[in-house]
Write a protein that holds these residues in place. Structure first.
Motif, PDB file in Angstrom:
ATOM      1  N   PHE A  19       9.854   2.547  -4.708  1.00  0.00           N
ATOM      2  CA  PHE A  19       8.638   1.779  -4.443  1.00  0.00           C
ATOM      3  C   PHE A  19       7.494   2.647  -3.922  1.00  0.00           C
ATOM      4  O   PHE A  19       6.336   2.419  -4.272  1.00  0.00           O
ATOM      5  CB  PHE A  19       8.936   0.629  -3.479  1.00  0.00           C
ATOM      6  N   GLY A  20       7.803   3.633  -3.100  1.00  0.00           N
ATOM      7  CA  GLY A  20       6.736   4.493  -2.573  1.00  0.00           C
ATOM      8  C   GLY A  20       5.967   5.190  -3.677  1.00  0.00           C
ATOM      9  O   GLY A  20       4.736   5.287  -3.633  1.00  0.00           O
ATOM     10  N   ALA A  42       7.983   5.219   3.455  1.00  0.00           N
ATOM     11  CA  ALA A  42       6.807   4.604   4.072  1.00  0.00           C
ATOM     12  C   ALA A  42       6.090   5.546   5.033  1.00  0.00           C
ATOM     13  O   ALA A  42       4.846   5.551   5.099  1.00  0.00           O
ATOM     14  CB  ALA A  42       7.215   3.323   4.804  1.00  0.00           C
ATOM     15  N   VAL A  45       3.985   7.664   2.909  1.00  0.00           N
ATOM     16  CA  VAL A  45       2.909   6.868   2.297  1.00  0.00           C
ATOM     17  C   VAL A  45       1.794   6.649   3.321  1.00  0.00           C
ATOM     18  O   VAL A  45       0.601   6.669   2.975  1.00  0.00           O
ATOM     19  CB  VAL A  45       3.442   5.516   1.762  1.00  0.00           C
ATOM     20  N   THR A  57       5.568  -0.410   1.173  1.00  0.00           N
ATOM     21  CA  THR A  57       6.709   0.461   0.864  1.00  0.00           C
ATOM     22  C   THR A  57       7.870   0.177   1.808  1.00  0.00           C
ATOM     23  O   THR A  57       9.026   0.059   1.380  1.00  0.00           O
ATOM     24  CB  THR A  57       6.282   1.939   0.977  1.00  0.00           C
ATOM     25  N   ASP A  61      11.273  -1.237   0.250  1.00  0.00           N
ATOM     26  CA  ASP A  61      12.457  -0.368   0.346  1.00  0.00           C
ATOM     27  C   ASP A  61      13.530  -1.019   1.227  1.00  0.00           C
ATOM     28  O   ASP A  61      14.728  -0.893   0.950  1.00  0.00           O
ATOM     29  CB  ASP A  61      12.082   1.012   0.896  1.00  0.00           C
TER      30      ASP A  61
END
Ligand code: G3P
Length: 205
Positions: A19-20, A42, A45, A57, A61
Motif C-alpha cells: 500500500f505504501g 507508513a 511515507v 498506509t 497495512d
C-alpha cells in the motif's frame, strides 16, 4: 491441510499488497522507496510530508493483516487458521512477490494482527508504541519495544480481557516480533550510533 495451504496463500497475497508504494505513486509524491529509509511503510511515507498518505498506509497495512486473520478465523472457526493466515499476510508484507520480495518491516501489519487476534493485546501493544514514540520520537524504537512487549502482554492472566491469549496468538506474536527485530537491524544500528532520525525530522539516508 489443503485448506490451510489455501489460507496461507490467500493471506500471503493479501499481505503482499504494497500500500505504501501504491499510495505514494497514486498521489504523485514519487515512489516511497526513493525517499528516506527507502522502506515502504507508513513511517517512511510520512517523510513525503503527507500525513494523510502516511495514515492511509498505516491503516491499510494494518487492515490487510487484520482482514486475513479475521476471515480465516471466522470461516474455519479456528484460532490456528487465523494465526496462519495472519502470519502469511505478515510474510507477504515483508516479502512481496510484486516488489522482488523486497517488502516492509511489518510494524503496521503486526498491530493489525494483534488487534484482530485479541483487541486488548493490540491496544496494549499500540499504547506501548505511542508512549515510546511520544517520549523518544523514534518510530523504530517504539516498534521494537512494542514488539518485544506484545508476547509478554499475551501471557498476562486477565481473563476478562481474553488473556492469556490462545496459544496460536502467542506463537504469532513471538514469530512476528522476531521478524520485526531482524527487519530493523539497520534501524538498531542507527539507534545505537545515535544516527536514527526522529519522527518529524528530515531524513538524511
Ligand atoms: O515501521 C518501520 C519503522 O519502525 C521504521 O521505519 O522508515 O524509519 O526505517 P524507517
Amino acid at each position: 491441510l489443503l485448506t490451510l495451504g489455501l489460507v496461507a496463500v490467500g493471506g500471503y497475497l493479501l499481505g503482499s499488497i504494497p500500500f505504501g508504494v501504491l499510495i505514494t505513486r497514486a498521489a504523485g509524491t514519487g515512489d516511497v522507496r526513493n525517499i528516506g529509509s527507502g522502506n515502504i511503510g507508513a513511517t517512511n511515507v510520512l517523510r513525503t510530508g503527507r500525513k494523510d498518505l502516511a495514515l492511509a498506509t498505516l491503516l491499510l497495512d494494518a487492515g490487510k493483516g487484520a482482514v486475513a486473520l479475521l476471515l480465516a478465523r471466522h470461516f474455519l472457526n479456528s484460532e490456528a487458521a487465523g494465526a496462519i493466515a495472519g502470519g502469511a499476510a505478515f510474510l507477504g508484507h515483508l516479502f512481496p512477490v510484486w516488489l522482488g520480495f523486497k517488502g516492509g518491516k511489518g510494524v503496521a501489519t503486526f498491530f493489525g494482527l494483534m488487534i484482530a487476534a485479541c483487541w486488548p493485546l493490540g491496544l496494549m501493544a499500540g499504547a506501548t508504541w505511542l508512549i515510546v514514540a511520544f517520549l523518544l520520537r523514534y518510530s523504530s524504537l517504539a516498534a521494537l519495544v512494542a514488539a518485544a512487549a506484545a508476547p509478554l502482554y499475551a501471557l498476562l492472566p486477565l481473563p476478562a480481557l481474553g488473556l492469556p491469549a490462545p496459544q496460536p496468538v502467542f506463537v504469532l506474536a513471538i514469530a512476528t516480533a522476531v521478524l520485526i527485530y531482524i527487519r530493523h537491524h539497520e534501524n538498531i544500528g542507527r539507534l545505537l550510533k545515535g544516527a536514527e532520525p526522529r519522527i518529524g525530522a528530515a531524513k538524511k539516508a
